[in-house]
Design a protein around this motif. Structure first.
Motif, PDB file in Angstrom:
ATOM      1  N   GLU A  84       0.841  -1.201   0.000  1.00  0.00           N
ATOM      2  CA  GLU A  84       0.000   0.000   0.000  1.00  0.00           C
ATOM      3  C   GLU A  84       0.875   1.248   0.000  1.00  0.00           C
ATOM      4  O   GLU A  84       2.031   1.208   0.417  1.00  0.00           O
ATOM      5  N   GLU A  85       0.303   2.340  -0.443  1.00  0.00           N
ATOM      6  CA  GLU A  85       1.065   3.591  -0.467  1.00  0.00           C
ATOM      7  C   GLU A  85       1.233   4.158   0.942  1.00  0.00           C
ATOM      8  O   GLU A  85       0.385   3.940   1.806  1.00  0.00           O
ATOM      9  N   SER A  86       2.315   4.902   1.138  1.00  0.00           N
ATOM     10  CA  SER A  86       2.515   5.572   2.423  1.00  0.00           C
ATOM     11  C   SER A  86       1.435   6.619   2.627  1.00  0.00           C
ATOM     12  O   SER A  86       0.942   7.201   1.662  1.00  0.00           O
ATOM     13  N   LEU A  87       1.072   6.831   3.886  1.00  0.00           N
ATOM     14  CA  LEU A  87       0.098   7.886   4.179  1.00  0.00           C
ATOM     15  C   LEU A  87       0.786   9.243   4.089  1.00  0.00           C
ATOM     16  O   LEU A  87       1.935   9.392   4.499  1.00  0.00           O
ATOM     17  N   SER A  88       0.084  10.215   3.548  1.00  0.00           N
ATOM     18  CA  SER A  88       0.617  11.578   3.539  1.00  0.00           C
ATOM     19  C   SER A  88       0.613  12.097   4.975  1.00  0.00           C
ATOM     20  O   SER A  88      -0.061  11.536   5.838  1.00  0.00           O
ATOM     21  N   ALA A  89       1.351  13.172   5.193  1.00  0.00           N
ATOM     22  CA  ALA A  89       1.442  13.716   6.555  1.00  0.00           C
ATOM     23  C   ALA A  89       0.058  14.035   7.122  1.00  0.00           C
ATOM     24  O   ALA A  89      -0.251  13.695   8.266  1.00  0.00           O
ATOM     25  N   SER A  90      -0.790  14.647   6.303  1.00  0.00           N
ATOM     26  CA  SER A  90      -2.094  15.054   6.844  1.00  0.00           C
ATOM     27  C   SER A  90      -3.003  13.835   7.052  1.00  0.00           C
ATOM     28  O   SER A  90      -3.705  13.745   8.054  1.00  0.00           O
ATOM     29  N   ASP A  91      -2.959  12.888   6.122  1.00  0.00           N
ATOM     30  CA  ASP A  91      -3.752  11.662   6.309  1.00  0.00           C
ATOM     31  C   ASP A  91      -3.294  10.901   7.543  1.00  0.00           C
ATOM     32  O   ASP A  91      -4.102  10.344   8.280  1.00  0.00           O
ATOM     33  N   PHE A  92      -1.978  10.918   7.733  1.00  0.00           N
ATOM     34  CA  PHE A  92      -1.460  10.203   8.893  1.00  0.00           C
ATOM     35  C   PHE A  92      -1.970  10.833  10.181  1.00  0.00           C
ATOM     36  O   PHE A  92      -2.414  10.145  11.093  1.00  0.00           O
ATOM     37  N   LEU A  93      -1.902  12.168  10.244  1.00  0.00           N
ATOM     38  CA  LEU A  93      -2.340  12.847  11.474  1.00  0.00           C
ATOM     39  C   LEU A  93      -3.829  12.606  11.744  1.00  0.00           C
ATOM     40  O   LEU A  93      -4.239  12.424  12.883  1.00  0.00           O
ATOM     41  N   LYS A  94      -4.593  12.575  10.657  1.00  0.00           N
ATOM     42  CA  LYS A  94      -6.022  12.319  10.800  1.00  0.00           C
ATOM     43  C   LYS A  94      -6.251  10.901  11.342  1.00  0.00           C
ATOM     44  O   LYS A  94      -7.007  10.687  12.288  1.00  0.00           O
ATOM     45  N   PHE A  95      -5.549   9.961  10.741  1.00  0.00           N
ATOM     46  CA  PHE A  95      -5.613   8.560  11.155  1.00  0.00           C
ATOM     47  C   PHE A  95      -5.231   8.422  12.633  1.00  0.00           C
ATOM     48  O   PHE A  95      -5.896   7.737  13.419  1.00  0.00           O
ATOM     49  N   MET A  96      -4.188   9.137  13.005  1.00  0.00           N
ATOM     50  CA  MET A  96      -3.708   9.051  14.382  1.00  0.00           C
ATOM     51  C   MET A  96      -4.750   9.614  15.360  1.00  0.00           C
ATOM     52  O   MET A  96      -4.984   9.043  16.420  1.00  0.00           O
ATOM     53  N   ARG A  97      -5.374  10.730  14.957  1.00  0.00           N
ATOM     54  CA  ARG A  97      -6.412  11.329  15.817  1.00  0.00           C
ATOM     55  C   ARG A  97      -7.565  10.361  16.052  1.00  0.00           C
ATOM     56  O   ARG A  97      -8.039  10.188  17.173  1.00  0.00           O
TER      57      ARG A  97
END
Lengths: 253, 459
Positions: free
Chosen positions: A112-125
Motif C-alpha cells: 500500500e502507499e505511504s500515508l501523507s502527513a495530513s492523512d497520517f495525522l487524521k488517522f492518528m487522531r
C-alpha cells in the motif's frame, strides 16, 4: 492462526519454557496466567522475536509460516503485536515519527502507499479517540516521562494504529489503577473482531473482568498445567497459586 | 631521526618560510597584525608544535600534520571564480547575511567590510585593522593567552586575514550572519585563518559558520578565532564542519565573557579526516553563561578530537558542556573537558557531559574530564559514557515493524538531536537535522551543497 508445539526455550543454557503447546484461532481471546517466574513473559518475548532466548525444541507456526525464521520486524508486519510489560523510553524519537515510520513500513509491506502527513495525522487522531489516549502524549518522545499508566495506554494506542492480527499483551494491567485498567480494557475490546486474536498475559484475574477470555491457561514452571474456560480465572483468584504449586511441584522432574 | 629533531626541522622550515615571505605576508595583511608577527614566531619556536607528550594532545598527532610542510598561499586572488555561482547554500528559508571566504581571504570582488543594521560591521579582519586600528588594538591577540600554545602563535605569525564581526553596544542583529569558509586550490594547501568577533554591551547576534572544501586535495587549516562579549552581550555561534576526508582542521576558539554575557556555541562535525577543536572560555564577570555543545559523527578513518576549557574566574557564572559522538568503522575520537573554578568563583554552576556511541568493535573513543575546583560553594558535575545502542530500544522499534537499519538510524538520530535542539536559528536547525540524518544514512557527501565538479576548476 498460531500453533505452538512442544516449545522449549532456554536463556543462557537455563531452561525457562519446558514444552508448551497452544492453539489460537481467529476471534479468540486466550488468557495466560501463572505465578511470577513461570515463564509468561518469556513466551511473549519469544513470540515477538526477542533474541535473548534460545529455542531448543519444538516449533511455532503462525499463519502457516515458521515464526522462528522471521525477524521481529517481519513478525510485526505479518500482524504480530507485543504489548510490552515494560515499554521502553526512547528520548529523542518522537511518537509521531515512530508511529509514522511503523505504519508506513507495514503499509509498504502490504503493497500500500505511504500515508501523507495530513492523512497520517487524521488517522492518528481517530485512533487516539478510539482508545482514549491523551492527545498531548503524541507530541512527546516515545514513552519519555510517561507515567506507568500512560505507557500502558500507549501500548494499546500503538495496537490500534497497527491493527494486528495477533496481539500479545504482556501484563498490560500491572501498575494500572482501576480507571486506567478500564480504559485499556475498553480499547482492547473495541479492537477485537472475528479476524484477530489476543493473548492476554496476566498475574491477576482483575483484568479478565473486563476482557473476557475464551480460554484460560495456567503456566507453571515453564509448562501449561491447566487449560479451561474463563471460570478457571475465578478459581485462581479465590485460591491463589499455592494449590497449583502443591499439585504440580515435582511433576516436571 | 627522532621525533624531537624532526619537529625542530619543521619549526625551522616555518622560520625560513617566514623570513623569505615576510614582505608578501605583510603586504596582504594590516599593520596591527604585522606588528605581532615577530614575537609570535619566536614564541612558536620556543613552544613548538605540541607532540604526543603534551597531555592535551595525547590522542592526536599534531607534528605529523606538518611534516612534510604544505604550501601556503600568502596572497589572495588566486582562484578565479565567482563563489556565489558555484556555491549555493541549500538551507531553505535561511535569511542570513552571507559572506564567503576563500582560503581565509575575502574574494576580491566582494566588499571588504560591510555595514549591517545598527552600524554593525562584517568583513575582512585585515581591512578592519586598517580602518579601525584603535578598536582592534584593544581586542586583537588579547585573548589567546588563555592557553598559550605553539599552534596559536604559529597562526599569529602567519595569519593575514579572516572574518571580522563587530556589533556595537546596544545592537541586536535580527538576521544571522553566515560565513562560508571554502578551501579550494589545485594542490594540497595549508591555511591559517584568523577571526575576531566583538559583541558590545547589551547586544546580540547569531553567527553561522560553514566549513567546506571545494577540491579533493588535502587542506590543513590552523584557524584561530577570538571572541569578546561585553556586559550582557548574547552571542550564538553555530558551526558546521563538512570538509573532505583527506583534510585536517585545527580550530582554536578563545572567548572572553564579561558580566552577564551569554555565549552558546554548537559545533557539528560531519566530515573531515582529522578535526581538532579547542574551545577556551574565560568567564570574567559575574552571571556570565557559557554553553559549549558539540556533535561529531564519524566513520572510516576519521579522527575527531574536541578539547574544551572553561575558566570560571568570577562568581555566579554558569557553564554547560555537552559533547556527543557516534563513531562507526575504525573511527577514533577524543574529548577532554576541563573546568577550572578559581578561588573567588563562588556559586559557580559547571556541568559537563560527553556521551559516545561506538557502532563497531574497532571504533575508539578517549574521554577525559578534568575538574580543578578551588572555591568551596559550587556545583559541578561531569559524566562520560561510551556505549552501544540500547538493545531494548532497538527491539521495541523493530517489534512495531521498523526494520533493523531504520531502527538503528532512529536511535542514532535521537542521540544526536539532543545537541541539534540547542541551535538557535530554527531553519538552520532543521537543515542540520536533515544533514545529520543524511550523514547517518551515509548519503551525505562532502560536496552536497556545492554545484561544482571538483577537479575541473579553472584556476
Amino acid at each position: 492462526m498460531l500453533s505452538i508445539q512442544n516449545l522449549h526455550v532456554s536463556i543462557e543454557g537455563k531452561p525457562i519454557l519446558k514444552g508448551i503447546s497452544l492453539e489460537v484461532k481467529p476471534g479468540e481471546i486466550h488468557a495466560i496466567m501463572g505465578p511470577n517466574g513461570s515463564g509468561k513473559s518469556t513466551l511473549a518475548a519469544v513470540l515477538a522475536g526477542r533474541d535473548l532466548f534460545e529455542v531448543t525444541e519444538g516449533k511455532i507456526m503462525y499463519m502457516g509460516k515458521n515464526l522462528m525464521d522471521m525477524a521481529p520486524e517481519e513478525r510485526a508486519r505479518e500482524g504480530i503485536f507485543l504489548g510490552f510489560q515494560y515499554p521502553v523510553e526512547i528520548p529523542g524519537v518522537s511518537m509521531v515519527n515512530f508511529m509514522k515510520t511503523a505504519v508506513n513500513e507495514q503499509r509498504k509491506y502490504r503493497g500500500e502507499e505511504s500515508l501523507s502527513a495530513s492523512d497520517f495525522l487524521k488517522f492518528m487522531r481517530e485512533k487516539k479517540d478510539l482508545v482514549e489516549f491523551d492527545s498531548q502524549l503524541t507530541n512527546r518522545s516515545v514513552n519519555e516521562g510517561f507515567s506507568g499508566g500512560e505507557k500502558k495506554k500507549n501500548e494499546i494506542f500503538q495496537m490500534a494504529m497497527l491493527n494486528p492480527r495477533l496481539s500479545i499483551l504482556d501484563e498490560t494491567d500491572s501498575g494500572l489503577d482501576i480507571d486506567a485498567l478500564r480504559i485499556v480494557a475498553r480499547g482492547v475490546n473495541k479492537l477485537r473482531n472475528k479476524e484477530n486474536a489476543t493473548i492476554v498475559i496476566t498475574h491477576y484475574q482483575r483484568l479478565l473482568d473486563y476482557i473476557i477470555p475464551d480460554y484460560v491457561h495456567v503456566l507453571y514452571d515453564g509448562k501449561i498445567v491447566r487449560s479451561s474456560g474463563k471460570e478457571l480465572a475465578m478459581e485462581l483468584e479465590e485460591k491463589g497459586y499455592d494449590w497449583i504449586r502443591q499439585e504440580y511441584a515435582g511433576n516436571g522432574k | 631521526m627522532n621525533t624531537t629533531t624532526q619537529n625542530q626541522e619543521t619549526e625551522k622550515l616555518f622560520r625560513e618560510s617566514f623570513t623569505k615571505n615576510r614582505d608578501t605576508i605583510e603586504r596582504f595583511s594590516a599593520g596591527l597584525m604585522n606588528g605581532r608577527r615577530q614575537e609570535a614566531l619566536e614564541h612558536f619556536m620556543q613552544l613548538g608544535i605540541p607532540g604526543k607528550k603534551t597531555e592535551s594532545y595525547k590522542y592526536t598527532d599534531m607534528p605529523g600534520l606538518f611534516n612534510p610542510m604544505l604550501h601556503m598561499n600568502l596572497q589572495p586572488n588566486h582562484v578565479h571564480m565567482d563563489v556565489k555561482e558555484i556555491f549555493q547554500c541549500d538551507v531553505p528559508k535561511l535569511d542570513t547575511h552571507m559572506i564567503f571566504l576563500v582560503n581565509g581571504f575575502l574574494p576580491p570582488n566582494s566588499p571588504p567590510l560591510e555595514e549591517l543594521e545598527g552600524k554593525a560591521l562584517v568583513g575582512s579582519l585585515a581591512e578592519a585593522a586598517r580602518r579601525y586600528p584603535e578598536l582592534l588594538e584593544k581586542h586583537y591577540d588579547r585573548y589567546t593567552s588563555l592557553n598559550p600554545e605553539g599552534l596559536v602563535s604559529l597562526n599569529t605569525a602567519f595569519a593575514q586575514d579572516g572574518l571580522f564581526l563587530y556589533i556595537p553596544n546596544g545592537t541586536e542583529l535580527e538576521r544571522p550572519v553566515q560565513v562560508v569558509n571554502m578551501s579550494v586550490w589545485e594542490d594540497n594547501l595549508m591555511i591559517q585563518q584568523r577571526n575576531l568577533f566583538i559583541v558590545g554591551k547589551n547586544s546580540a547576534a547569531s553567527l553561522i559558520i560553514c566549513d567546506h572544501t571545494l577540491a579533493p586535495w588535502r587542506f590543513l587549516n590552523n584557524a584561530v578565532t577570538e571572541i569578546f562579549l561585553d556586559k550582557q552581550a548574547r552571542f550564538d555561534l553555530s558551526r558546521i564542519q563538512n570538509e573532505n576526508n583527506s583534510s585536517q582542521h585545527i580550530s582554536h576558539t578563545f572567548a572572553r565573557q564579561e558580566t552577564a554575557s551569554t555565549l552558546t556555541s554548537n559545533t557539528i562535525t560531519l566530515h573531515g579526516g582529522l578535526v581538532r577543536n579547542n574551545f577556551y572560555a574565560l568567564l570574567n564577570g559575574e552571571h556570565a553563561e557559557n554553553n559549549t555543545y558539540g556533535l561529531y559523527l564519524s566513520d572510516r578513518h576519521q579522527h575527531i578530537d574536541n578539547f574544551s576549557f572553561i575558566d570560571h574566574a568570577a562568581p555566579h557564572c554558569t557553564s554547560n558542556q555537552l559533547f556527543k559522538g557516534v563513531l562507526d568503522d575504525q573511527a577514533t575520537g577524543a574529548f577532554t573537558g576541563r573546568i577550572l573554578v578559581r578561588q573567588d568563583a563562588q556559586k559557580t554552576l559547571a556541568y559537563q557531559s560527553n556521551n559516545n556511541i561506538l557502532l563497531t568493535d574497532e571504533a575508539r573513543m578517549h574521554s577525559k574530564p578534568q575538574l580543578e575546583i578551588y572555591a568551596d560553594d559550587v556545583k559541578c558535575s561531569h559524566g562520560a559514557t561510551v556505549g552501544q545502542l540500547d538493545p531494548a530500544a532497538l527491539f521495541y522499534l523493530r517489534s512495531r515493524g521498523i526494520n533493523y537499519r531504520e531502527a538503528r538510524l532512529m536511535l542514532m538520530y535521537a542521540f544526536a538531536h539532543d545537541i541539534i535542539s540547542h541551535i538557535a536559528v530554527p531553519p538552520f536547525r532543521e537543515r542540520i537535522d536533515d544533514l545529520v540524518d543524511k550523514r547517518l544514512r551515509g548519503e551525505l557527501s562532502r560536496c552536497n551543497a556545492c554545484h561544482i565538479n571538483c577537479g575541473k576548476l579553472n584556476y
